[in-house]
Design a protein around this motif. Structure first.
Motif, PDB file in Angstrom:
ATOM      1  N   ALA A 148       0.807  -1.220   0.000  1.00 21.88           N
ATOM      2  CA  ALA A 148       0.000   0.000   0.000  1.00 21.88           C
ATOM      3  C   ALA A 148       0.841   1.271   0.000  1.00 21.88           C
ATOM      4  CB  ALA A 148      -0.939   0.000   1.199  1.00 21.88           C
ATOM      5  N   SER A 149       2.107   1.159   0.404  1.00 20.48           N
ATOM      6  CA  SER A 149       2.960   2.352   0.482  1.00 20.48           C
ATOM      7  C   SER A 149       3.452   2.814  -0.883  1.00 20.48           C
ATOM      8  CB  SER A 149       4.163   2.084   1.396  1.00 20.48           C
ATOM      9  OG  SER A 149       5.043   1.139   0.798  1.00 20.48           O
ATOM     10  N   VAL A 150       3.308   1.978  -1.889  1.00 22.12           N
ATOM     11  CA  VAL A 150       3.751   2.312  -3.247  1.00 22.12           C
ATOM     12  C   VAL A 150       2.523   2.708  -4.072  1.00 22.12           C
ATOM     13  CG1 VAL A 150       4.901   1.518  -5.332  1.00 22.12           C
ATOM     14  CG2 VAL A 150       5.696   0.729  -3.095  1.00 22.12           C
ATOM     15  N   LYS A 151       2.405   3.990  -4.364  1.00 22.11           N
ATOM     16  CA  LYS A 151       1.277   4.486  -5.143  1.00 22.11           C
ATOM     17  C   LYS A 151       1.631   4.506  -6.638  1.00 22.11           C
ATOM     18  CE  LYS A 151      -0.787   7.591  -1.708  1.00 22.11           C
ATOM     19  NZ  LYS A 151      -1.181   9.010  -1.442  1.00 22.11           N
ATOM     20  N   PHE A 152       0.867   3.734  -7.412  1.00 26.95           N
ATOM     21  CA  PHE A 152       1.006   3.759  -8.864  1.00 26.95           C
ATOM     22  C   PHE A 152       0.021   4.774  -9.430  1.00 26.95           C
ATOM     23  CE2 PHE A 152       2.992  -0.266  -8.017  1.00 26.95           C
ATOM     24  CZ  PHE A 152       3.845  -0.508  -9.076  1.00 26.95           C
ATOM     25  N   GLY A 153       0.478   5.625 -10.320  1.00 28.16           N
ATOM     26  CA  GLY A 153      -0.396   6.595 -10.964  1.00 28.16           C
ATOM     27  C   GLY A 153      -0.473   6.346 -12.457  1.00 28.16           C
ATOM     28  N   GLY A 154      -1.671   6.482 -13.006  1.00 26.90           N
ATOM     29  CA  GLY A 154      -1.833   6.272 -14.445  1.00 26.90           C
ATOM     30  C   GLY A 154      -3.234   6.638 -14.889  1.00 26.90           C
ATOM     31  N   GLY A 155      -3.643   6.096 -16.024  1.00 25.98           N
ATOM     32  CA  GLY A 155      -4.962   6.371 -16.566  1.00 25.98           C
ATOM     33  C   GLY A 155      -6.066   5.706 -15.763  1.00 25.98           C
ATOM     34  N   SER A 156      -7.254   5.752 -16.297  1.00 26.38           N
ATOM     35  CA  SER A 156      -8.432   5.233 -15.600  1.00 26.38           C
ATOM     36  C   SER A 156      -8.268   3.778 -15.187  1.00 26.38           C
ATOM     37  CB  SER A 156      -9.658   5.361 -16.504  1.00 26.38           C
ATOM     38  OG  SER A 156      -9.877   6.701 -16.873  1.00 26.38           O
ATOM     39  N   ARG A 157      -9.063   3.362 -14.230  1.00 32.24           N
ATOM     40  CA  ARG A 157      -9.042   1.974 -13.784  1.00 32.24           C
ATOM     41  C   ARG A 157      -9.287   1.058 -14.979  1.00 32.24           C
ATOM     42  NH1 ARG A 157     -12.442  -1.999 -11.313  1.00 32.24           N
ATOM     43  NH2 ARG A 157     -11.309  -3.144  -9.692  1.00 32.24           N
ATOM     44  N   GLY A 158      -8.409   0.080 -15.155  1.00 33.19           N
ATOM     45  CA  GLY A 158      -8.496  -0.806 -16.304  1.00 33.19           C
ATOM     46  C   GLY A 158      -7.595  -0.397 -17.452  1.00 33.19           C
ATOM     47  N   ALA A 159      -6.893   0.742 -17.296  1.00 32.90           N
ATOM     48  CA  ALA A 159      -5.931   1.158 -18.320  1.00 32.90           C
ATOM     49  C   ALA A 159      -4.793   0.147 -18.400  1.00 32.90           C
ATOM     50  CB  ALA A 159      -5.377   2.545 -17.983  1.00 32.90           C
ATOM     51  N   THR A 160      -4.079   0.136 -19.519  1.00 38.75           N
ATOM     52  CA  THR A 160      -3.016  -0.866 -19.676  1.00 38.75           C
ATOM     53  C   THR A 160      -1.930  -0.715 -18.622  1.00 38.75           C
ATOM     54  OG1 THR A 160      -2.018   0.565 -21.366  1.00 38.75           O
ATOM     55  CG2 THR A 160      -3.358  -1.265 -22.135  1.00 38.75           C
ATOM     56  N   GLU A 161      -1.660   0.528 -18.172  1.00 38.02           N
ATOM     57  CA  GLU A 161      -0.665   0.686 -17.118  1.00 38.02           C
ATOM     58  C   GLU A 161      -1.166   0.129 -15.787  1.00 38.02           C
ATOM     59  OE1 GLU A 161      -2.268   4.927 -17.977  1.00 38.02           O
ATOM     60  OE2 GLU A 161      -1.827   3.090 -19.072  1.00 38.02           O
ATOM     61  N   HIS A 162      -2.483   0.167 -15.569  1.00 37.44           N
ATOM     62  CA  HIS A 162      -3.072  -0.443 -14.374  1.00 37.44           C
ATOM     63  C   HIS A 162      -2.925  -1.963 -14.450  1.00 37.44           C
ATOM     64  CE1 HIS A 162      -6.884  -0.940 -11.639  1.00 37.44           C
ATOM     65  NE2 HIS A 162      -5.776  -1.351 -11.045  1.00 37.44           N
ATOM     66  N   ILE A 163      -3.237  -2.502 -15.630  1.00 32.29           N
ATOM     67  CA  ILE A 163      -3.109  -3.954 -15.816  1.00 32.29           C
ATOM     68  C   ILE A 163      -1.649  -4.392 -15.652  1.00 32.29           C
ATOM     69  CG2 ILE A 163      -3.409  -5.845 -17.458  1.00 32.29           C
ATOM     70  CD1 ILE A 163      -5.679  -4.179 -18.731  1.00 32.29           C
ATOM     71  N   ALA A 164      -0.722  -3.607 -16.229  1.00 29.10           N
ATOM     72  CA  ALA A 164       0.703  -3.946 -16.116  1.00 29.10           C
ATOM     73  C   ALA A 164       1.168  -3.901 -14.668  1.00 29.10           C
ATOM     74  CB  ALA A 164       1.535  -2.990 -16.968  1.00 29.10           C
ATOM     75  N   ARG A 170       1.553  -9.445  -9.212  1.00 30.69           N
ATOM     76  CA  ARG A 170       1.356 -10.895  -9.239  1.00 30.69           C
ATOM     77  C   ARG A 170       2.672 -11.622  -9.520  1.00 30.69           C
ATOM     78  NH1 ARG A 170      -0.577 -14.416 -13.418  1.00 30.69           N
ATOM     79  NH2 ARG A 170      -1.659 -16.222 -12.562  1.00 30.69           N
ATOM     80  N   ALA A 171       3.490 -11.046 -10.421  1.00 29.86           N
ATOM     81  CA  ALA A 171       4.756 -11.695 -10.798  1.00 29.86           C
ATOM     82  C   ALA A 171       5.754 -11.738  -9.652  1.00 29.86           C
ATOM     83  CB  ALA A 171       5.369 -10.973 -12.004  1.00 29.86           C
ATOM     84  N   ILE A 172       5.669 -10.771  -8.722  1.00 27.09           N
ATOM     85  CA  ILE A 172       6.636 -10.729  -7.618  1.00 27.09           C
ATOM     86  C   ILE A 172       6.059 -11.307  -6.323  1.00 27.09           C
ATOM     87  CG2 ILE A 172       7.803  -8.742  -8.603  1.00 27.09           C
ATOM     88  CD1 ILE A 172       6.427  -6.985  -6.484  1.00 27.09           C
ATOM     89  N   GLY A 173       4.863 -11.925  -6.446  1.00 20.51           N
ATOM     90  CA  GLY A 173       4.276 -12.595  -5.291  1.00 20.51           C
ATOM     91  C   GLY A 173       3.511 -11.697  -4.349  1.00 20.51           C
ATOM     92  N   MET A 313      -6.795  -9.765 -16.654  1.00 21.01           N
ATOM     93  CA  MET A 313      -7.344  -9.029 -15.526  1.00 21.01           C
ATOM     94  C   MET A 313      -7.963  -9.960 -14.469  1.00 21.01           C
ATOM     95  SD  MET A 313      -8.884  -5.878 -17.777  1.00 21.01           S
ATOM     96  CE  MET A 313      -9.512  -4.836 -16.472  1.00 21.01           C
ATOM     97  N   VAL A 314      -8.547 -11.044 -14.933  1.00 18.15           N
ATOM     98  CA  VAL A 314      -9.084 -12.040 -13.983  1.00 18.15           C
ATOM     99  C   VAL A 314      -7.948 -12.671 -13.189  1.00 18.15           C
ATOM    100  CG1 VAL A 314     -10.209 -14.291 -13.814  1.00 18.15           C
ATOM    101  CG2 VAL A 314     -11.213 -12.521 -15.271  1.00 18.15           C
ATOM    102  N   LYS A 315      -6.882 -13.059 -13.895  1.00 18.85           N
ATOM    103  CA  LYS A 315      -5.728 -13.680 -13.226  1.00 18.85           C
ATOM    104  C   LYS A 315      -5.071 -12.722 -12.239  1.00 18.85           C
ATOM    105  CE  LYS A 315      -4.429 -16.883 -16.939  1.00 18.85           C
ATOM    106  NZ  LYS A 315      -3.403 -17.199 -17.960  1.00 18.85           N
ATOM    107  N   SER A 316      -5.130 -11.418 -12.545  1.00 13.68           N
ATOM    108  CA  SER A 316      -4.492 -10.410 -11.695  1.00 13.68           C
ATOM    109  C   SER A 316      -5.421  -9.901 -10.595  1.00 13.68           C
ATOM    110  CB  SER A 316      -4.004  -9.244 -12.558  1.00 13.68           C
ATOM    111  OG  SER A 316      -3.063  -9.669 -13.500  1.00 13.68           O
ATOM    112  N   GLY A 317      -6.600 -10.475 -10.481  1.00 15.38           N
ATOM    113  CA  GLY A 317      -7.520 -10.079  -9.414  1.00 15.38           C
ATOM    114  C   GLY A 317      -8.221  -8.761  -9.637  1.00 15.38           C
ATOM    115  N   MET A 318      -8.251  -8.279 -10.896  1.00 14.07           N
ATOM    116  CA  MET A 318      -8.889  -6.997 -11.172  1.00 14.07           C
ATOM    117  C   MET A 318     -10.374  -7.135 -11.507  1.00 14.07           C
ATOM    118  SD  MET A 318      -5.880  -5.248 -13.467  1.00 14.07           S
ATOM    119  CE  MET A 318      -6.816  -3.741 -13.712  1.00 14.07           C
ATOM    120  N   VAL A 319     -10.797  -8.339 -11.830  1.00 13.38           N
ATOM    121  CA  VAL A 319     -12.202  -8.589 -12.184  1.00 13.38           C
ATOM    122  C   VAL A 319     -12.733  -9.688 -11.298  1.00 13.38           C
ATOM    123  CG1 VAL A 319     -13.780  -9.272 -14.011  1.00 13.38           C
ATOM    124  CG2 VAL A 319     -11.761  -7.933 -14.576  1.00 13.38           C
TER     125      VAL A 319
END
Length: 319
Positions: A148-164, A170-173, A313-319
């Motif tokens: 939670a201490s690392v804030k990612f900023g980007g486009g709207s929820r679901g933007a490719t930077e959000h997905i990335a 997920r890749a780093i556990g 997005m399903v695998k990443s817990g976004m949906v």
């Protein structure tokens, strides 16, 4: 003048370009840019408008910015106000698909008419120049300690930077549901937040950050491409040990209710626009990869990409 002589003269004028070809829309184009000024869709739309004019297939172009909800607000307005209008276009792309998946807006992209994919681009992640973090490794270590201490900023929820970003977690556990992602309505707002230190790390297409990177105000630390971007010394996520690769693309749609002939005329105009000098210059300036795909092939591509993004997005817990 006899009728046969008139028809021959008319055909000669059309062949010479002195008259508009049958089925082509009137010269005044209206472009819906479903994001606030300063972002990728805004830049793409205005570059396209200039290219349409430079190619001689549009006399004038007007623009309307309508940001919010990953383009869903602009999408709804375009759908409701432009039905059957062969002079109207809307810029869109992978970000809009992600927003539709997460937000489920009342209007979907399938209700419009696909015209063309124009460009492809990868996400670049940057830090403010004065950030205590220097590399992606530093960010990852902090995410593992306290996501939670690392804030990612980007486009709207679901933007490719959000997905990335979710794929990175997920890749780093790290539980992707604990990702601290701050969405913004447009690239300009995201840039201001990064420069102001209101977010830890920002993501977007390189073109949106280019001037700030070159001015030393942002430090690029990773790109989501399979190889380093040509001419840029930015390491990929994969070469830094994180299995994340994700592309972004942008294209244009026309309204519902246009005829097949009008659709083909728009496709022809897009093709001519992408061959113009100004469009070629825009590709180089913004580090866009040309990715023209039109008509039915583009429609089928969107269907596949929608399914692929949803699976990620399903695998990443976004949906």
């Amino acid at each position: 003048m006899r009728r046969d002589q008139f028809l021959k003269s008319l055909a000669a004028l059309m062949a010479a370009g002195a008259l508009p070809q049958q089925g082509w829309a009137a010269e005044n184009f209206k472009l819906m840019l479903p994001a606030n000024p300063g972002g990728g869709w805004d830049t793409t739309g205005r570059a396209l408008g200039k290219a349409l004019q430079d190619a001689g297939v549009a006399g004038s172009v007007s623009y309307e910015n309508k940001g919010g909800a990953a383009g869903a607000i602009g999408l709804a307005q375009f759908y409701n106000s432009s039905k059957g209008d062969p002079n109207a276009l809307m810029v869109m792309g992978a970000v809009m698909l992600g927003g539709i998946i997460t937000g489920k807006p009342p209007v979907s992209i399938t209700q419009l008419t696909p015209i063309a994919r124009l460009t492809s681009e990868y996400n670049v992640f940057v830090l403010p120049a004065n950030s205590p973090f220097k590399t992606l490794k530093d960010v990852i270590e902090q995410m593992k300690k306290d996501p939670a201490s690392v804030k990612f900023g980007g486009g709207s929820r679901g933007a490719t930077e959000h997905i990335a970003a979710a794929m990175l977690a997920r890749a780093i556990g790290v539980d992707a549901s604990k990702l601290n992602y701050v969405p913004f309505r447009g690239g300009g707002e995201a840039v201001a937040a990064i420069l102001g230190g209101n977010v830890t790390i920002g993501g977007s297409g390189y073109s949106e950050f280019q001037s700030y990177i070159e001015a030393g105000k942002m430090r690029p630390i990773a790109v989501t491409s399979p190889q380093r971007l040509k001419g840029l010394d930015i390491p990929t996520m994969k070469e830094q040990g994180v299995d994340v690769e994700l592309g972004n693309w942008r294209g244009v749609y026309a309204p519902a209710g246009i005829t097949p002939a009008q659709r083909q005329a728009l496709i022809d105009k897009m093709t001519k626009a992408t061959q113009s000098k100004s469009w070629q210059e825009a590709l180089v300036k913004n580090s866009w990869t040309p990715a023209l795909l039109t008509g039915q092939a583009f429609e089928e591509f969107v269907d596949r990409d929608f399914a692929n993004l949803r699976a990620i997005m399903v695998k990443s817990g976004m949906v």
